[in-house]
Design a protein around this motif. Structure first.
Motif: not given
Ligand SMILES: Nc1nc2c(ncn2[C@@H]2O[C@H](COP(=O)(O)OP(=O)(O)O)[C@@H](O)[C@H]2O)c(=O)[nH]1
Ligand SMILES: [Mg+2]
Length: 301
Positions: A107, A109-112, A137, A143, A252, A254, A279-280
């Motif tokens: 959660g 933000g790795k994948t993003t 997961r 994703q 995050k 932001d 941001g997302e």
């Molecule tokens: N506001 C904001 N949300 C982010 C950012 N990076 C990721 N997210 C959000 O965080 C949530 C988890 O991101 P995800 O990439 O799935 O995390 P992972 O589990 O580490 O792969 C998603 O809803 C993303 O859109 C960021 O820089 N800013």
């Protein structure tokens, strides 16, 4: 005597021979080219290279329609200066594939971040591949697949529940076969079962290293800025499991009004912040600017 004076002095004889020919408005005679070649050899350029340079010069002279010794001499000097201004360094030739292992708690933000990074690298003209080594997961693979489609990156995955190290191996092989510039590997972040996480990461690393000794080239830890001080504990656990973190991504930003966690993290681990997430969206990834960051928190420096 300074270095340049010594060069000037050492080559004065051959230079004055050439200048004499240039001054006499001589045509482009064999004598002139011989004099140039002698000068190059006297300067320690080496016989073979001197001959090649003169050959190149003759070709260039023909192409440009130069017909005076003066013009040819100037051209030679320009060509030598160009030869000497090679600006590429080892960093311009990274090994292929450049392998980035992305780690961090679920959660954060790795994948993003991987999607944003891929987008940035694609814009730089790099061939990118994403490897779905988060097999834990539900939805994680899909994703990442979406990000690969959005960014025009290649994609390697197995099924949910597959062995993450085996996915990493497949991706390494595919990246090598396709001449991929950058392979980015997503991973699972099950911090609550720390032993499993360690075992899985260690295994992924072992497989990667055995496959390609220079890899992974980067181990990026992604940290969510809104988790505050807890981020340090997470980073400690991952540093232990993955070993040798090479960079941090703080996401995050932001969503927080603080940001001091960046300072705490870099102090503790002494690794650079490679990127920040703000941001997302696909373009919400920025280079980290330490001065701007401090100024944003505490005012103009
Ligand atoms: N506001 C904001 N949300 C982010 C950012 N990076 C990721 N997210 C959000 O965080 C949530 C988890 O991101 P995800 O990439 O799935 O995390 P992972 O589990 O580490 O792969 C998603 O809803 C993303 O859109 C960021 O820089 N800013
Ligand atoms: Mg993920």
């Amino acid at each position: 005597m300074g270095f340049f004076d010594r060069l000037k002095d050492g080559l004065s004889k051959t230079r004055s021979q050439i200048n004499a020919i240039v001054k006499s408005e001589g045509a482009l005679s064999d004598d002139f080219f011989d004099a140039l070649e002698d000068a190059l050899i006297a300067a320690d350029i080496g016989m073979e290279l001197a001959e090649r340079i003169i050959e190149d010069l003759r070709g260039e002279i023909k192409k440009r329609g130069i017909n005076s010794a003066g013009g040819a001499y100037t051209l030679l000097k320009e060509m030598l200066a160009e030869d000497l201004t090679v600006t590429k360094t080892a960093e311009d030739f990274p090994p292929k594939p450049w392998v980035i292992l992305v780690v961090g708690v679920n959660g954060v933000g790795k994948t993003t971040t991987i999607g944003k990074l891929a987008s940035e690298m694609r814009r730089q003209g790099k061939q990118v591949m994403l490897g779905a080594a988060d097999t834990f997961r539900a939805g994680a693979i899909e994703q990442l697949k979406i990000w690969s489609d959005r960014t025009g990156s290649d994609f390697v995955a197995q099924h949910e529940g597959a062995d993450a190290a085996s996915v990493a191996f497949d991706a390494m092989e595919a990246a090598k076969n396709r001449g991929t510039d950058v392979l980015i590997l997503d991973t699972a972040g099950r911090l609550h079962v720390k032993v499993n996480l360690m075992n899985e990461l260690e295994k992924i690393l072992r497989v990667i290293k055995r496959n390609t000794p220079h890899a992974p080239n980067e181990i990026l830890l992604v940290v969510d800025a809104t988790t505050g001080q807890n981020a340090i504990k997470q980073a400690e656990a991952f540093n232990e499991a993955a070993g040798g973190l090479t960079g941090l991504v703080i996401t995050k930003l932001d969503g927080t009004a603080k940001g001091g966690v960046a300072i705490a993290l870099t102090r503790r681990f002494n690794v650079p912040i490679r990127k920040i997430g703000v941001g997302e969206g696909i373009d919400d990834l920025q280079d980290f600017d330490a001065k701007a960051y401090v100024e944003a928190m505490f005012g103009e420096l």
